[in-house]
Design a protein around this motif. Structure first.
Motif, short mmCIF file in Angstrom:
data_model
loop_
_atom_site.label_atom_id
_atom_site.label_comp_id
_atom_site.label_asym_id
_atom_site.label_seq_id
_atom_site.Cartn_x
_atom_site.Cartn_y
_atom_site.Cartn_z
N UNK A 17 0.81 -1.21 0.00
CA UNK A 17 0.00 0.00 0.00
C UNK A 17 0.84 1.27 0.00
N UNK A 18 2.13 1.12 0.33
CA UNK A 18 2.95 2.30 0.55
C UNK A 18 3.09 3.17 -0.68
N UNK A 19 2.91 2.58 -1.86
CA UNK A 19 3.11 3.35 -3.08
C UNK A 19 1.91 4.24 -3.41
N UNK A 20 0.80 4.05 -2.71
CA UNK A 20 -0.39 4.81 -3.05
C UNK A 20 -1.16 5.11 -1.77
N UNK A 21 -0.68 6.08 -1.02
CA UNK A 21 -1.29 6.41 0.26
C UNK A 21 -2.70 6.94 0.08
N UNK A 167 0.79 3.94 5.34
CA UNK A 167 -0.22 4.96 5.60
C UNK A 167 -0.89 4.85 6.97
N UNK A 168 -0.66 3.76 7.69
CA UNK A 168 -1.27 3.63 9.02
C UNK A 168 -0.58 4.52 10.05
N UNK A 229 0.25 11.22 5.60
CA UNK A 229 -0.75 12.15 6.11
C UNK A 229 -0.19 12.84 7.36
N UNK A 230 -0.23 14.16 7.36
CA UNK A 230 0.34 14.98 8.42
C UNK A 230 -0.74 15.81 9.09
N UNK A 265 -3.23 15.44 1.76
CA UNK A 265 -2.56 14.65 2.80
C UNK A 265 -2.26 15.45 4.06
N UNK A 266 -3.09 16.46 4.33
CA UNK A 266 -2.98 17.23 5.57
C UNK A 266 -4.31 17.19 6.32
#
Length: 568
Positions: A17-21, A167-168, A229-230, A265-266
């Motif tokens: 999944x890391x390639x497409x958060x 993404x977790x 995600x921040x 992603x914020x």
């Protein structure tokens, strides 16, 4: 073998999944309801600390175990916020101790390895302390310029340590950052004038500067951080709740969405602790807050996380004194947040103190109210409690006047009349006493502990006043001493009883011994049986409380087809 296989599968899924958060909005939806691992990695004593275990347990919480995260996941929680205070573990050059970073990573692994989302933050490096060694991050322009290099350096270290996580894992910029006056509610509120426009503007600009620095530094570390995600917090994590002052909405209005080189992603974060004495007033205030969060934050283009929420407690423990109000509040709050698309993270109490090391829920009815508000009233969560175990606590005293909490919440003596202490062994003569803290300093009650396994102390109102703030078991000698404690129970004026949590107050430590109560088990499930128990769709699985369980991943005793079995 089964746990290893699950862990390997999770890691594989994480890498795929890391390639497409997912976006922040998707993550918040997938989180469901969350919980804070409070007073643990965020605990501190104002000093530099090199002992990792002592640091983690300095505020009375046990060393965190993965089983706690698995319990939360099986109950239905989807995320855990991990507050971390960093300054005690940083050298003069701002480098984080390797052992501390390793421990933080272990706890994060417990969370994500249990299938939960994790929010990792910078916590009590902000706050109301006047000591700038502790609260070295303040919301003013001068401090930002002075501490910018250290702050960005800290986040560079954290981001590089966790760069490959999927993404977790979310990063949170800072906790409740305050201005030079240590103002809550809105900037400059604690000033002599109660509001100084120039100082308030400076504080809000500083918050936005910190937020932008955080985003820029994390993104620059590359890898999965390029789209992680921040989360950025408003000034003081203020929520804008209330209408008693015209400036209350400023922390929301003045908060900017940081510039970012990736879209979506914020997220924004606030905290909320309303008064629940009057539910109608609470609903009015919270309705205004939710509307303001949408208007002033979400509509800027990022979803909202309520990273801490609970009740104001207002001098009393709401869960003890007005529990039904708390349950009604939880149902309302989560339902409203879900309707708005906001995430919620309860602050701490549903599993607290030694209960975390078993692990069990200390407030199972509240946990159920939170979960059912999200999943629906027909949802039946798995909620283990101390009633499922035979409990013994070994209390270790290593110095004179050290104290063990038998009750660490405030209550009225019109509601309670006595406390009963149960021991697992006879105490040494003359070394222990029950100490009751009354309504104010100087109002105290002492009772030397007799050589008996059970002691009941009647609370003396003429000595204590109208309230009790705390009850402890105090050790009066200098030599090291250990005693087995089975538990403490408050007795209400109507004769009903309330079990209390046994936790360290100061100086002592606790070893928890929990033995599952006998259940008349018919067989122990082998791994292949364990996997196929619910395969047909018709063979429902239940816990010992009669609650249906989708998949019995958590170790424990379950029932299927009228028979009991154990999942190891």
């Amino acid at each position: 073998m089964r746990k290893i296989a699950i862990g390997a599968a999770l890691l594989l899924t994480m890498n795929l999944q890391a390639q497409n958060f997912e976006t922040a909005t998707q993550a918040i939806s997938n989180m469901g309801v969350g919980w804070n691992l409070g007073n643990t990695l965020d605990a501190h004593n104002g000093q530099r600390m090199t002992d990792v275990v002592k640091s983690e347990t300095t505020w009375g919480q046990p060393v965190t175990q993965r089983s706690l995260m698995e319990m939360l996941r099986q109950a239905g929680f989807g995320a855990v916020r991990v507050p971390v205070t960093w300054y005690p573990h940083m050298d003069s050059n701002g480098r984080v101790d390797a052992q501390w970073m390793k421990r933080v990573r272990e706890v994060v692994d417990y969370v994500v390895g249990s299938g939960l989302y994790c929010i990792l933050n910078v916590h009590h490096d902000t706050g109301a302390d006047s000591d700038t060694h502790q609260s070295w991050l303040k919301a003013n322009g001068t401090t930002y310029e002075q501490q910018r290099s250290r702050y960005e350096g800290l986040w560079k270290q954290i981001a590089e340590e966790f760069r490959d996580y999927d993404q977790h894992l979310l990063f949170e910029s800072y906790n409740e950052m305050l201005d030079r006056y240590n103002s809550w509610c809105f900037a400059s509120y604690a000033s002599p004038a109660r509001y100084v426009a120039a100082d308030a503007a400076d504080a809000y600009q500083a918050i936005n500067n910190y937020a932008q620095s955080f985003v820029d530094v994390v993104r620059a570390t590359g890898g999965n951080n390029a789209q992680r995600n921040l989360v950025v917090n408003t000034y003081g994590a203020c929520s804008g709740a209330g209408t008693w002052n015209a400036h209350l909405k400023e922390p929301l209005q003045q908060m900017k969405l940081p510039a970012d080189n990736v879209k979506g992603h914020l997220a924004f974060q606030v905290h909320s602790y309303p008064n629940v004495r009057n539910l109608a007033s609470m609903r009015t205030e919270m309705a205004d807050m939710f509307s303001a969060l949408k208007t002033h934050l979400a509509d800027k283009g990022a979803p909202v996380i309520i990273g801490e929420w609970g009740t104001a407690n207002d001098g009393e423990n709401d869960y003890v004194v007005r529990r039904q109000n708390v349950l009604n509040f939880a149902d309302y709050f989560v339902s409203q947040a879900k309707a708005y698309g906001f995430a919620t993270f309860w602050w701490m109490g549903i599993s607290d103190g030694s209960s975390r090391s078993i692990p069990v829920f200390t407030q199972p009815d509240l946990a159920q109210a939170i979960l059912q508000a999200w999943y629906g009233s027909d949802y039946k969560p798995v909620l283990p409690t101390v009633d499922d175990y035979d409990m013994t606590y070994t209390v270790n005293y290593t110095g004179q006047w050290q104290e063990l909490n038998l009750c660490n919440f405030e209550f009225s003596l019109s509601d309670y009349k006595a406390i009963r202490l149960e021991l697992g062994q006879l105490p040494k003569s003359g070394c222990l006493s029950i100490k009751v803290y009354g309504e104010s300093d100087g109002k105290e009650q002492y009772s030397n502990l007799p050589q008996a396994l059970s002691t009941t102390l009647t609370l003396n109102r003429s000595t204590l006043g109208s309230k009790v703030r705390r009850i402890t078991l105090q050790y009066g000698q200098t030599a090291n001493y250990s005693i087995e404690v089975k538990g403490a129970t408050l007795i209400k004026t109507d004769g009903t009883e309330v079990a209390t949590a046994v936790t360290p107050f100061w100086g002592c430590t606790i070893d928890v011994h929990a033995t599952k109560k006998a259940t008349g088990i018919d067989f122990v499930a082998a791994p292949d049986q364990e996997k196929s128990i619910n395969a047909s769709g018709d063979d429902n699985v239940y816990n010992l409380s009669g609650q249906r369980v989708a998949t019995p991943l958590h170790p424990g005793v379950y029932i299927s087809r009228g028979r009991k079995f154990v999942v190891r």
